[in-house]
Design a protein around this motif. Structure first.
Motif, PDB file in Angstrom:
ATOM      1  N   UNK A 216     116.721 154.791   8.893  1.00  0.00           N
ATOM      2  CA  UNK A 216     116.614 153.824   8.200  1.00  0.00           C
ATOM      3  C   UNK A 216     115.536 152.983   8.134  1.00  0.00           C
ATOM      4  N   UNK A 217     114.968 152.456   7.040  1.00  0.00           N
ATOM      5  CA  UNK A 217     113.808 151.672   6.875  1.00  0.00           C
ATOM      6  C   UNK A 217     113.782 151.466   5.444  1.00  0.00           C
ATOM      7  N   UNK A 218     112.971 150.360   5.232  1.00  0.00           N
ATOM      8  CA  UNK A 218     112.714 149.888   3.869  1.00  0.00           C
ATOM      9  C   UNK A 218     111.326 150.364   3.236  1.00  0.00           C
ATOM     10  N   UNK A 219     110.467 150.735   4.159  1.00  0.00           N
ATOM     11  CA  UNK A 219     109.106 151.047   4.037  1.00  0.00           C
ATOM     12  C   UNK A 219     109.045 152.324   2.970  1.00  0.00           C
ATOM     13  N   UNK A 220     108.737 151.954   1.842  1.00  0.00           N
ATOM     14  CA  UNK A 220     108.623 153.370   1.039  1.00  0.00           C
ATOM     15  C   UNK A 220     107.754 154.459   1.471  1.00  0.00           C
ATOM     16  N   UNK A 221     106.599 154.221   2.038  1.00  0.00           N
ATOM     17  CA  UNK A 221     105.743 155.367   2.355  1.00  0.00           C
ATOM     18  C   UNK A 221     106.391 155.800   3.444  1.00  0.00           C
ATOM     19  N   UNK A 222     107.062 155.229   4.552  1.00  0.00           N
ATOM     20  CA  UNK A 222     107.725 155.844   5.526  1.00  0.00           C
ATOM     21  C   UNK A 222     109.025 156.627   5.082  1.00  0.00           C
ATOM     22  N   UNK A 223     109.471 156.245   4.311  1.00  0.00           N
ATOM     23  CA  UNK A 223     110.792 157.068   3.499  1.00  0.00           C
ATOM     24  C   UNK A 223     110.211 158.386   3.035  1.00  0.00           C
ATOM     25  N   UNK A 224     109.094 158.275   2.383  1.00  0.00           N
ATOM     26  CA  UNK A 224     108.523 159.749   1.765  1.00  0.00           C
ATOM     27  C   UNK A 224     108.291 160.486   2.860  1.00  0.00           C
ATOM     28  N   UNK A 225     107.554 160.008   3.696  1.00  0.00           N
ATOM     29  CA  UNK A 225     107.204 160.733   4.989  1.00  0.00           C
ATOM     30  C   UNK A 225     108.302 161.264   5.893  1.00  0.00           C
ATOM     31  N   UNK A 226     109.215 160.724   5.951  1.00  0.00           N
ATOM     32  CA  UNK A 226     110.312 161.417   6.646  1.00  0.00           C
ATOM     33  C   UNK A 226     111.157 162.430   5.719  1.00  0.00           C
ATOM     34  N   UNK A 227     111.093 162.152   4.566  1.00  0.00           N
ATOM     35  CA  UNK A 227     111.953 163.006   3.369  1.00  0.00           C
ATOM     36  C   UNK A 227     111.052 164.244   3.596  1.00  0.00           C
ATOM     37  N   UNK A 228     109.498 164.120   3.493  1.00  0.00           N
ATOM     38  CA  UNK A 228     108.789 165.429   3.403  1.00  0.00           C
ATOM     39  C   UNK A 228     109.051 166.230   4.760  1.00  0.00           C
ATOM     40  N   UNK A 229     109.500 165.711   5.826  1.00  0.00           N
ATOM     41  CA  UNK A 229     109.815 166.323   7.022  1.00  0.00           C
ATOM     42  C   UNK A 229     111.025 166.917   7.312  1.00  0.00           C
ATOM     43  N   UNK A 230     111.953 166.629   6.132  1.00  0.00           N
ATOM     44  CA  UNK A 230     113.388 167.249   6.138  1.00  0.00           C
ATOM     45  C   UNK A 230     114.283 166.155   6.494  1.00  0.00           C
ATOM     46  N   UNK A 231     114.141 164.927   6.894  1.00  0.00           N
ATOM     47  CA  UNK A 231     115.001 164.107   7.364  1.00  0.00           C
ATOM     48  C   UNK A 231     115.803 163.475   5.982  1.00  0.00           C
ATOM     49  N   UNK A 232     116.565 162.776   5.982  1.00  0.00           N
ATOM     50  CA  UNK A 232     117.279 162.027   4.975  1.00  0.00           C
ATOM     51  C   UNK A 232     116.917 160.647   5.020  1.00  0.00           C
ATOM     52  N   UNK A 233     116.615 160.020   3.881  1.00  0.00           N
ATOM     53  CA  UNK A 233     116.239 158.432   3.705  1.00  0.00           C
ATOM     54  C   UNK A 233     117.577 157.683   3.960  1.00  0.00           C
ATOM     55  N   UNK A 234     117.470 156.524   4.427  1.00  0.00           N
ATOM     56  CA  UNK A 234     118.467 155.559   4.371  1.00  0.00           C
ATOM     57  C   UNK A 234     117.933 154.249   4.345  1.00  0.00           C
ATOM     58  N   UNK A 235     117.751 153.724   2.859  1.00  0.00           N
ATOM     59  CA  UNK A 235     117.167 152.203   2.848  1.00  0.00           C
ATOM     60  C   UNK A 235     117.792 151.399   3.692  1.00  0.00           C
ATOM     61  N   UNK A 236     117.040 150.291   4.203  1.00  0.00           N
ATOM     62  CA  UNK A 236     117.662 149.284   5.150  1.00  0.00           C
ATOM     63  C   UNK A 236     118.895 148.604   4.396  1.00  0.00           C
ATOM     64  N   UNK A 237     118.665 148.374   3.381  1.00  0.00           N
ATOM     65  CA  UNK A 237     119.772 147.546   2.540  1.00  0.00           C
ATOM     66  C   UNK A 237     121.171 148.524   2.743  1.00  0.00           C
TER      67      UNK A 237
END
Length: 172
Positions: free
Chosen positions: A105-126
């Protein structure tokens, strides 16, 4: 039965910054905003069954990384020069396996892409905040429905006992 382990890693200050009520509280009382997020995440964990890990950038704790357990939630304060993003990415590498699904869970777009590229799922803060509000509404309805209208019983207890019961309810 779901054999998948679900882990939610929360970028603590990022979520506080995206949550209007917590952001306002942070301006007045930084620690209370952190504690309220931890409490809300404990409720989230109780309802969803996820293992919840909240990461905060080092604050008032110079030097080495510290880990605490508040309620049933794991709280990690990063080392002095380590950003929450770095810690989150390291945790994903450490915890990722075929039986574990990691959400971040983060709103940081760069962090969302970094975690996604490692196989984790993005969950926007909102999205996380909306899920927590929905849980709050469900808890409110459940407790309202548990008491028949007009027949509420009130048990008088002293403040010390109430505080102990609240600690037990929160799991610490």
């Amino acid at each position: 039965m779901n054999t998948m382990n679900e882990i939610l890693i929360v970028d603590g200050y990022n979520v506080i910054g995206a949550w209007n009520e917590l952001k306002e509280l942070r301006e007045k009382d930084f620690e209370s905003a952190r504690d309220l997020l931890i409490n809300k995440m404990a409720e989230y964990q109780a309802v969803t069954g996820y293992r919840v890990i909240i990461i905060f950038d080092a604050y008032l704790i110079p030097g080495k990384e510290t880990k605490t357990k508040q309620s049933t939630v794991e709280v990690i304060y990063t080392k002095k020069n380590e950003k929450a993003d770095q810690k989150i990415e390291g945790l994903i590498r450490k915890l990722q396996n075929v039986k574990t699904r990691i959400h971040v869970a983060t709103s940081d777009m760069a962090e969302q892409w970094a975690v996604f590229s490692q196989g984790a799922l993005r969950k926007p803060s909102r999205e996380l905040i909306e899920e927590i509000r929905k849980i709050d509404r469900q808890i409110g309805k459940t407790t309202m429905n548990d008491q028949p209208q007009g027949k509420r019983s009130v048990i008088q207890i002293d403040e010390e006992t109430r505080a102990k019961l609240e600690k037990m309810r929160r799991g610490f």
